[in-house]
Design an enzyme around this catalytic site. Structure first.
Site, short mmCIF file in Angstrom:
data_model
loop_
_atom_site.label_atom_id
_atom_site.label_comp_id
_atom_site.label_asym_id
_atom_site.label_seq_id
_atom_site.Cartn_x
_atom_site.Cartn_y
_atom_site.Cartn_z
N ASN A 76 -7.98 -5.24 10.11
CA ASN A 76 -7.06 -6.33 10.45
C ASN A 76 -7.49 -6.88 11.82
O ASN A 76 -7.20 -6.27 12.84
CB ASN A 76 -5.62 -5.80 10.50
CG ASN A 76 -4.63 -6.88 10.92
OD1 ASN A 76 -4.99 -8.06 10.98
ND2 ASN A 76 -3.40 -6.48 11.20
N LYS B 299 -6.40 -9.48 13.23
CA LYS B 299 -5.28 -10.14 13.91
C LYS B 299 -5.71 -11.51 14.47
O LYS B 299 -6.49 -12.20 13.84
CB LYS B 299 -4.70 -9.24 15.01
CG LYS B 299 -4.39 -7.83 14.50
CD LYS B 299 -3.55 -7.04 15.45
CE LYS B 299 -3.39 -5.63 14.95
NZ LYS B 299 -2.35 -4.90 15.64
N HIS C 120 3.26 -7.06 7.62
CA HIS C 120 2.81 -6.37 8.84
C HIS C 120 3.96 -6.39 9.86
O HIS C 120 4.69 -7.37 9.97
CB HIS C 120 1.56 -7.05 9.40
CG HIS C 120 0.90 -6.24 10.47
ND1 HIS C 120 1.39 -6.17 11.75
CD2 HIS C 120 -0.19 -5.44 10.43
CE1 HIS C 120 0.62 -5.36 12.46
NE2 HIS C 120 -0.34 -4.90 11.69
N GLU D 227 4.03 -6.84 12.92
CA GLU D 227 3.99 -7.93 13.91
C GLU D 227 4.59 -9.20 13.32
O GLU D 227 5.16 -10.02 14.03
CB GLU D 227 2.54 -8.14 14.39
CG GLU D 227 2.12 -7.00 15.32
CD GLU D 227 0.64 -6.77 15.43
OE1 GLU D 227 -0.16 -7.58 14.93
OE2 GLU D 227 0.26 -5.73 16.01
N GLU E 123 2.52 2.19 8.42
CA GLU E 123 2.18 1.87 9.81
C GLU E 123 3.40 2.04 10.70
O GLU E 123 4.21 1.09 10.83
CB GLU E 123 1.69 0.42 9.90
CG GLU E 123 0.43 0.15 9.10
CD GLU E 123 -0.40 -0.95 9.73
OE1 GLU E 123 -1.59 -0.73 9.94
OE2 GLU E 123 0.15 -2.02 10.06
N GLY F 206 -1.27 -0.46 18.03
CA GLY F 206 -1.80 -1.05 19.25
C GLY F 206 -1.38 -0.31 20.51
O GLY F 206 -1.51 -0.83 21.62
N SER G 50 -3.29 2.75 15.54
CA SER G 50 -4.22 3.30 16.53
C SER G 50 -5.26 4.23 15.89
O SER G 50 -5.63 5.26 16.48
CB SER G 50 -3.47 4.01 17.66
OG SER G 50 -2.66 3.08 18.36
C1 PEP Z 1 -2.67 -2.92 12.55
O1 PEP Z 1 -2.67 -3.99 13.09
O2 PEP Z 1 -2.42 -2.87 11.34
C2 PEP Z 1 -2.95 -1.73 13.34
C3 PEP Z 1 -2.80 -0.57 12.77
O3 PEP Z 1 -3.36 -1.92 14.63
P1 PEP Z 1 -4.02 -0.81 15.62
O4 PEP Z 1 -5.05 -0.05 14.81
O5 PEP Z 1 -4.60 -1.59 16.73
O6 PEP Z 1 -2.90 0.10 16.05
#
Ligand code: PEP
Length: 263
Positions: free
Chosen positions: A9, A11, A95, A97, A169, A175, A215
């Site tokens: 992803n 983003k 997601h 976000e 997630e 993040g 992460s």
């Molecule tokens: C994501 O955006 O789905 C995600 C898991 O981000 P990160 O790996 O940066 O935590």
């Protein structure tokens, strides 16, 4: 047998100028049998990433990061599922976000899911609890609710045919550099599969791929993939780094091999 998947992803990173080259390098460095690789760049980079991958390794798929819940209309700035046909074959939905910044509800995500399936886009449906919900011990109830809300009203046959994938997630891990433990993720994957059975996907509870996201790096991926209930990762920050992607997909390849997915 469930697919082993590593989805990137990106983003709101990359531009049409640099996305094609980044996709090319990642594709070249992650050629590992048995792992489905998906790159999800921003909308404006879909075409260039698709062209780049078609030239270097067409087995890497392209995904979008969201899709609108209507087919067409007066929705300034939005992109509908039919517009993605020919550009993407996967789509990330729900997601955290977008739940946070665009106010996406489970019902709205459910409508997007229908549009994605109708357009032949393979959905990665994201679920996950916030920190305060975990601290209150409500993580499984929250995730089961998100799942039930998004899947409500969908024909199990169409979810099955569309290759639904779920990404667990936890919001507090995205993040932040703070990841769940492999055991936490495995417990949640079991709860997700129970939720899928409740939604009418009885057999698919066992055949639906469940990814972990939050992460993920080349260092911690092993902890998640050591769990038989976890089938890969949705990777954010680390997915922009070819070295990290090489390590993550290489580890996923070992899982694919261990599960007999490599001829
Ligand atoms: C994501 O955006 O789905 C995600 C898991 O981000 P990160 O790996 O940066 O935590």
């Amino acid at each position: 047998m469930r697919d082993v998947i590593v989805a990137a992803n990106w983003k709101m990173h990359t531009t049409p100028t640099d996305a094609g080259e980044l996709a090319r390098v990642i594709a070249a460095r992650t050629r590992i049998a048995g792992v489905a690789r998906v790159i999800c760049p921003p909308f404006v980079c879909l075409a260039v990433v698709r062209e780049s991958l078609a030239a270097v390794d067409p087995s890497v798929s392209v995904g979008a990061q969201t899709v609108h819940h209507e087919l067409a209309g007066a929705f300034t700035g939005e992109i509908s599922a039919p517009m993605l046909v020919g550009l993407a074959t996967w789509v990330i939905l729900g997601h955290s976000e977008r739940r946070r910044d665009a106010g996406e509800t489970d019902a709205l995500i459910g409508r997007k899911l229908g549009r994605a399936l109708d357009a032949g886009l393979r959905p990665i449906l994201c679920v996950g609890e916030r920190l305060e919900e975990r601290e209150a011990g409500r993580q499984e109830a929250v995730v089961r609710q998100q799942l039930a809300g998004a899947l409500a009203g969908h024909d199990p046959a169409s979810l099955r045919g569309g290759g639904l994938v779920i990404a667990y997630e936890p919001v507090w891990a995205i993040g932040t550099g703070r990841n769940a433990s492999g055991a936490d993720a495995a417990r949640m994957a079991a709860a997700i599969r129970a939720g899928l059975a409740t939604a009418g996907l009885a057999e698919d509870g066992e055949s639906t791929s469940v990814l972990y996201g939050g992460s993920v790096t080349s260092v911690n991926i092993g902890e998640f993939l050591a769990e038989p209930g976890i089938d890969g990762a949705l990777v954010g920050g680390a997915s922009l780094k070819p070295d990290e992607m090489a390590g993550i997909v290489a580890r996923a390849g070992l899982t694919a091999q261990g599960r007999g997915l490599v001829p």
